[in-house]
Design an enzyme around this catalytic site. Sequence first.
Site, PDB file in Angstrom:
ATOM      1  N   HIS A 124      52.958   2.826  15.488  1.00 15.00           N
ATOM      2  CA  HIS A 124      52.498   4.204  15.326  1.00 15.00           C
ATOM      3  C   HIS A 124      53.710   5.116  15.517  1.00 15.00           C
ATOM      4  CE1 HIS A 124      48.601   2.229  15.978  1.00 15.00           C
ATOM      5  NE2 HIS A 124      48.042   3.287  15.433  1.00 15.00           N
ATOM      6  N   GLU A 187      46.824   1.646   7.452  1.00 20.91           N
ATOM      7  CA  GLU A 187      45.703   2.576   7.198  1.00 20.91           C
ATOM      8  C   GLU A 187      46.130   3.786   6.376  1.00 20.91           C
ATOM      9  OE1 GLU A 187      43.782   3.323  11.009  1.00 20.91           O
ATOM     10  OE2 GLU A 187      43.587   1.186  11.383  1.00 20.91           O
ATOM     11  N   TRP A 192      44.568  10.260   8.465  1.00 23.20           N
ATOM     12  CA  TRP A 192      44.811  10.561   9.882  1.00 23.20           C
ATOM     13  C   TRP A 192      46.242  10.298  10.337  1.00 23.20           C
ATOM     14  CZ3 TRP A 192      40.832   7.568   7.948  1.00 23.20           C
ATOM     15  CH2 TRP A 192      41.016   6.184   7.952  1.00 23.20           C
ATOM     16  N   TYR A 258      36.565  -0.038  11.097  1.00 20.30           N
ATOM     17  CA  TYR A 258      35.911   0.084  12.409  1.00 20.30           C
ATOM     18  C   TYR A 258      34.434   0.397  12.284  1.00 20.30           C
ATOM     19  CZ  TYR A 258      40.189  -0.363  15.036  1.00 20.30           C
ATOM     20  OH  TYR A 258      41.314  -0.874  15.610  1.00 20.30           O
ATOM     21  N   GLU A 291      42.385  -5.233  11.635  1.00 20.98           N
ATOM     22  CA  GLU A 291      41.895  -4.442  12.780  1.00 20.98           C
ATOM     23  C   GLU A 291      40.420  -4.165  12.582  1.00 20.98           C
ATOM     24  OE1 GLU A 291      43.443  -0.603  14.198  1.00 20.98           O
ATOM     25  OE2 GLU A 291      45.411  -1.245  13.512  1.00 20.98           O
TER      26      GLU A 291
HETATM   27  C1  BMA Z   1      44.911   3.886  19.016  1.00 21.99           C
HETATM   28  C2  BMA Z   1      44.351   4.172  20.398  1.00 21.99           C
HETATM   29  C3  BMA Z   1      45.394   4.958  21.131  1.00 21.99           C
HETATM   30  C4  BMA Z   1      46.721   4.184  21.144  1.00 21.99           C
HETATM   31  C5  BMA Z   1      47.120   3.708  19.748  1.00 21.99           C
HETATM   32  C6  BMA Z   1      48.324   2.810  19.755  1.00 21.99           C
HETATM   33  O1  BMA Z   1      43.975   3.384  18.170  1.00 21.99           O
HETATM   34  O2  BMA Z   1      44.070   2.969  21.075  1.00 21.99           O
HETATM   35  O3  BMA Z   1      44.956   5.187  22.446  1.00 21.99           O
HETATM   36  O4  BMA Z   1      47.740   4.984  21.670  1.00 21.99           O
HETATM   37  O5  BMA Z   1      46.043   3.064  19.138  1.00 21.99           O
HETATM   38  O6  BMA Z   1      48.126   1.665  20.528  1.00 21.99           O
END
Ligand code: BMA
Length: 367
Positions: A124, A187, A192, A258, A291
């Site tokens: 991320h 994703e 997002w 999800y 995921e």
């Molecule tokens: C997201 C959540 C966040 C987290 C991120 C990276 O979906 O779980 O809280 O910081 O993943 O692990």
Amino acid sequence: MKNCIWIALAAATAAACAGPVGPQSPVDKQATAQTKALYVRLSELEGVMFGHQDATLYGYTWRYEPGRSDVREVCGDYPAVYGWELGDMELGRDRSLDGVPFDRIREHLVAAYLRGGVNTVSWHCNNPVTGGNAWDARDVRAVASLLPGAENHGFLLESLDRLAAFFQSLRTPDGTAVPVIFRPWHEHTGDWFWWGAAQSSREDYIALWRFTVDYLRYDRGVHNLLYAFSPDIVSSEEDYLDRYPGDDYVDILGADCYYGKDSTYVQSACRTLDVVERLAAAKRKVGAFTETGYEGVPGPVWWTGTLLPIIRDRHIAYVMVWRNAYREELDNHFFAPYSGTVSAEDFNAFYASPVTLFENDLPEMYR
Ligand code: BMA
């Protein structure tokens, strides 16, 4: 001579009996022997490996306690697949955006490999234009700004250098490089993340993906990676391939989906995985449910009533649920069961199913 004939005959018979040829080798022709072996293993396993993000680092009620795993405390076995997160590494920090030291991630990732587990890594990455996090998707310039010649290209190079150093530091005590499934820019069909379809052009997204792979592979010489592509839900092959970087850049065709508040999960997941399976077969690549999960898993039979029917009878290598955040940091943000939670008993039935594979189900040779 006689032996030669028998060998030739056996080979001809085997070739005649063999079904469609499955995935052969990773897209990186210089992939390490262990990375090639992992790819073969992913394509040959019968059953679906179960994965859990950050499984051994922390659980819903504990953090950094050696040997623990919420999954193991429910079913007596470790997951077969582990997800780990590298967000904030690009900033030169020593902890991830979830506050986990990268040294710990390395330690747990290598330990998982030595137990026969499979490791996958997500990233991320922070927004290079705004300085906000991965979810800061207001700005539409970020992806283009990372490409060669653009103002943040240096940031991309520096980030990838840091990731490359981490990947190359993943070694067993005898020095063997640990193979990892890297799943960048995930994703992207959603809106997002700043690299989403609503925030970038198709060409720029594909250029970013290709640059990422080429730079790690050729400029940094990282050869212990398999690359996973993972859009969110899609409705057709065309949809899935819209921003696909090409067969030379992807080993694993994944998808994320999800369970939401509405009732569309089963339909969306099945439709998306149908596409993944069809494309993986056509391209001779590996498919995976990269995921998924139901936050807080309030449904007492969610595992056997909802998830198992979705993954049963599918040619996918694994299904991975997201993390069990330590509740003192983030309440009710867990996707695997923990001991005592409402879905724990049902998880044991899910565990017992011949469809799901956990660490003890993996062939001896991988352990
Ligand atoms: C997201 C959540 C966040 C987290 C991120 C990276 O979906 O779980 O809280 O910081 O993943 O692990």
